[in-house]
Design an enzyme around this catalytic site. Structure first.
Site, PDB file in Angstrom:
ATOM      1  N   ARG A  81     -15.859   5.711  15.420  1.00 22.17           N
ATOM      2  CA  ARG A  81     -14.524   6.295  15.810  1.00 22.17           C
ATOM      3  C   ARG A  81     -13.660   5.393  16.286  1.00 22.17           C
ATOM      4  NH1 ARG A  81     -15.985  12.793  17.110  1.00 22.17           N
ATOM      5  NH2 ARG A  81     -16.138  13.149  14.662  1.00 22.17           N
ATOM      6  N   TYR A  98     -11.413   8.664   7.770  1.00 23.44           N
ATOM      7  CA  TYR A  98     -12.642   8.269   8.226  1.00 23.44           C
ATOM      8  C   TYR A  98     -13.393   8.910   9.571  1.00 23.44           C
ATOM      9  CZ  TYR A  98     -13.635   4.136   5.140  1.00 23.44           C
ATOM     10  OH  TYR A  98     -13.855   3.295   4.206  1.00 23.44           O
ATOM     11  N   GLU A  99     -14.386   9.080   9.593  1.00 22.78           N
ATOM     12  CA  GLU A  99     -15.229   9.423  10.840  1.00 22.78           C
ATOM     13  C   GLU A  99     -14.657  10.611  11.451  1.00 22.78           C
ATOM     14  OE1 GLU A  99     -17.840   8.149  10.478  1.00 22.78           O
ATOM     15  OE2 GLU A  99     -17.573   6.301   9.788  1.00 22.78           O
ATOM     16  N   GLY A 100     -14.351  11.749  10.681  1.00 19.87           N
ATOM     17  CA  GLY A 100     -13.663  12.839  11.023  1.00 19.87           C
ATOM     18  C   GLY A 100     -12.051  12.673  11.029  1.00 19.87           C
TER      19      GLY A 100
END
Length: 594
Positions: A297, A438-440
Site C-alpha cells: 500500500r 490497487y491493494e484495497g
C-alpha cells in the site's frame, strides 16, 4: 520530455518534511547517514532517466503479449531489468544474511518513487517482489527462507501476490481456490486468480507466487484462508530449477493503462495441482498476507507520487515553451508562455503542491515503519507502529487520488494537445487510474482509517499526530515570515477541524457506524491535507538550516503558502461534509428507475 529525478525535492521531503534527520539524531538509524541517501538517490535518478524513462512510451505502445501460456514483455524491458537487478537496486533493503544491503525502508521509498515516475509499469514488478520478500522473511520456515530469499533479494527471481478471484474481488473471504495437503508436507492447489500483476513474464528465470487458498474443512470467510508459496518452477535441493509447476497464465488483460505490465489470469490445477508450501500457519493466511499488503500500500502511494511528479514535470516544460496570448500587462511584442497566465499558473502550482504534500506523507510513513523496527526503546517502537498504521491509508489513498487529479490537470495544461497520445500527457492519466483500486480501493482505505486506525486506540494515534502538527504550526506563526502569508492560521484551523471530526467519528463508531463510514472519505482527505500542509511547512522551516538545501527550502515557501491558501483552506468544509453529509447518503434511494 524525459524524466529528471527531483533530487533536492526528495532530500528536503526525506530529511525535514518526514523528519528523518530527527530520527537519525534520536539513534533510530544506526550507521545510516545523509550522504548515503544523497548518493543513492542521485544514482537511482541517473538509471531511471537514462534506462527506464525511455522505455515508458515503448511499454505503452508495445505492451506485454501472451502466447502458449507464456508472457513476453515489451521490447527492451528484459535487458533493462537485468541491468537494474545487477546494479543492486532490488537488494537495497534486503537482509544482509541473504545478500541484501540492509538499508532503511525510507531510502527504498525514495527510489520507488523514482522508478514509478520513470516507468510505473516497470516499477510494479519490484514492488511485488519486495512484498514477497517481507512475507517470507517474517512468516517463512527456515527451509523457505533458504530456498527463496537470496534469489528474491538479488532480483534473480521475482514475486507476486495472488488474492483476487472472479467472484471474490475485494471480498477475499469468498475465494474458492483449494489446497490439499500431501504426504510429503507440501500442498496441491487448484483454482483461478485474476488481475495478477506480473503473474508471468520473461525477465527472470523463476517467479515466486504467494497464493491465498482454502483448505478442506476450513472455517468460512477470511478466518479459513491460508497462504502458500507456489513457484513457477520447482526448486531442487541444490537450488537449481526443476520441473515446471502447474500454474500458468491463461489470459492477459487488455487494460486502460500500464500496458507494459502484464496483468494475468492465473490457472492452477489443470495438470494435477500446483505444488505449494504453507507460509505461516494454516488458516492464518490473511495475517501473513497483510505483512506484504501494508508495504504494498505504501508502494502504491509512491507510485501515485511518481506519476504526479512525471505529469508535473511535463506540464511545466510544455507551459514554459508554449506561447499563446499575452499575459496581463503585456500589450506589445510576441505572445507569452502560457505559464504566465493565472489559470494555467494555478493548475501548475496545484500539481506541484499536491505532489509535494503526498511525497512527504509517504516518506513520513516509511520513517515510522523504520522506527517501529529499529528503535531500541519498546515504547518508541509501539508509537511508531501506531503512526505507520495511521499514515498508511493516507499514503495510499491521498497519493493516488492526487495522482489522478494531477495527471488530469497535466492534460488540461496541454490543452487540445494533451488529448493527443503523441504528447504523452494522456498516458499518465491512463496509468494513474488503476492506483485508486490497487491493494484495497481508496474507499476501503478510508474505512480502515476510521474503523480500525482511529477506533483501535480510542483516537490516541490521531491525537498524537495532531499534537505534533500543532507544534509545527506554532513554529510557523512564531517565524513571522511574511512569505508564509496566512499559512499559520489556515493550518491551525485545519487541525481544529480534524480534531473535531475525529471526536465526532469516535462517538459514531460506537453507536452509528453507518454515519461514521459515510464520512470516512472526506475525513481521509481532511487529515491528509492537514498533515501534508504541516509537513510541507516543516520542510521550509527546517530545510533553511541545511547549507546544501537552504536555497531550495526558501523557494518552497510560496508553495507552502499556495497549498494552505488554496487547498488546506477546504478543511472546514470537509469537516461539515463528515458531520452533516451522512444523512443524505443514508436517505438516498439507490433503486434504478423503471
Amino acid at each position: 520530455m524525459t524524466y529528471r529525478a527531483p533530487v533536492e525535492d526528495i532530500l528536503l521531503a526525506l530529511n525535514y518534511g518526514a523528519a528523518l534527520n530527527e530520527a537519525i539524531r534520536a539513534g533510530h538509524y544506526r550507521d545510516y547517514d545523509a550522504d548515503t541517501a544523497s548518493a543513492v538517490i542521485e544514482e537511482a535518478g541517473k538509471f531511471a532517466s537514462e534506462v527506464l524513462a525511455p522505455l515508458n512510451r515503448v511499454g505503452d505502445e508495445h505492451g506485454a503479449t501472451l502466447k502458449d501460456n507464456k508472457v513476453t514483455t515489451s521490447p527492451g524491458w528484459r535487458d533493462a531489468y537485468k541491468g537494474w537487478a545487477e546494479a543492486g537496486w532490488n537488494s537495497l533493503t534486503g537482509a544482509e544474511e541473504f545478500g541484501g544491503q540492509g538499508l532503511p525502508i525510507v531510502l527504498h521509498a525514495a527510489c520507488s518513487e523514482i522508478w514509478s515516475a520513470a516507468n510505473m509499469a516497470f516499477g510494479l514488478c519490484p514492488l511485488l517482489t519486495a512484498g514477497a520478500i517481507e512475507a517470507i522473511s517474517v512468516h517463512g520456515s527456515d527451509n523457505l527462507k533458504e530456498t527463496y530469499l537470496a534469489k528474491l533479494v538479488s532480483g534473480e527471481w521475482t514475486g507476486t501476490m495472488q488474492l483476487t478471484e472472479p467472484q471474490a474481488g475485494s471480498d477475499v473471504g469468498a475465494l474458492r481456490t483449494r489446497a490439499e495437503k500431501q504426504q510429503d508436507g507440501s500442498y496441491r492447489l487448484s483454482g483461478t486468480k485474476i488481475f495478477i500483476t506480473y503473474g508471468d513474464h520473461d525477465m527472470t528465470g523463476n517467479i515466486v507466487h504467494l497464493v491465498l487458498a482454502r483448505l478442506p474443512g476450513a472455517p468460512e470467510g477470511t478466518k479459513g484462508i491460508s497462504l502458500f508459496v507456489v513457484p513457477k518452477f520447482l526448486v531442487n535441493a541444490d537450488g537449481s530449477l526443476g520441473a515446471r509447476n502447474d500454474i500458468y497464465a491463461s489470459g492477459l488483460e487488455h487494460k486502460l493503462g500500464i500496458h507494459g505490465s502484464p496483468t494475468c489470469t492465473m490457472t492452477m490445477g489443470d495438470k494435477g495441482g500446483a505444488v505449494g508450501y504453507l507460509l505461516g500457519e494454516e488458516n492464518n493466511g490473511m495475517a501473513c498476507m497483510f505483512t506484504m499488503m501494508n508495504q504494498a500500500r505504501l508502494g502504491v502511494g509512491l507510485e501515485g507520487v511518481g506519476i504526479a511528479e512525471r505529469a508535473t514535470q511535463q506540464a511545466f516544460a510544455y507551459a514554459q515553451g508554449r506561447k499563446q496570448g499575452r499575459a496581463l500587462g503585456h500589450k506589445d511584442g510576441e505572445s507569452d508562455p502560457i505559464a504566465m497566465h493565472p489559470d494555467v499558473k494555478r493548475n501548475l502550482l496545484t500539481m506541484r503542491a499536491l505532489t509535494a504534500a503526498a511525497r512527504t506523507i509517504c516518506y513520513a510513513t516509511a520513517v515510522a515503519i523504520d522506527i517501529s523496527h529499529e528503535a531500541k526503546d519498546e515504547t518508541a517502537r509501539e508509537k511508531a507502529d501506531a503512526r505507520a498504521g495511521l499514515l498508511t491509508p493516507l499514503a495510499k489513498a491521498f497519493s493516488t487520488d492526487i495522482a489522478n487529479e494531477v495527471a488530469a490537470l497535466g492534460v488540461q495544461v496541454h490543452g487540445g494537445a494533451g488529448f493527443i497520445e503523441e504528447t504523452g500527457a494522456a498516458q499518465y492519466v491512463r496509468d494513474a487510474r488503476i492506483l485508486t483500486i490497487y491493494e484495497g480501493t481508496n474507499g476501503i482505505q478510508a474505512n480502515d482509517l476510521v474503523m480500525r486506525k482511529l477506533g483501535a486506540d480510542k483516537g490516541a494515534a490521531v491525537r498524537d499526530l495532531l499534537d505534533e502538527l500543532e507544534q509545527i504550526v506554532t513554529r510557523v506563526e512564531a517565524s513571522n515570515d511574511p512569505a508564509f502569508g496566512a499559512t499559520g492560521a489556515i493550518l491551525r484551523e485545519a487541525i481544529g477541524s480534524a480534531a473535531r471530526a475525529s471526536e465526532w467519528l469516535l462517538e459514531k463508531i460506537m453507536n452509528s457506524s453507518d454515519e461514521a463510514l459515510a464520512g470516512a472519505t472526506p475525513y481521509l482527505r481532511l487529515l491528509s491535507l492537514a498533515t501534508g500542509g504541516c509537513m510541507l511547512a516543516r520542510q521550509a522551516l527546517d530545510g533553511r538550516t541545511d547549507d546544501a538545501l537552504r536555497d531550495h527550502a526558501q523557494r518552497r515557501m510560496p508553495l507552502v503558502r499556495f497549498l494552505a491558501e488554496n487547498m488546506v483552506v477546504q478543511a472546514p468544509a470537509l469537516e461539515q461534509s463528515i458531520i452533516r453529509g451522512g444523512g443524505a447518503i443514508d436517505d438516498a434511494d439507490m433503486t434504478l428507475a423503471d
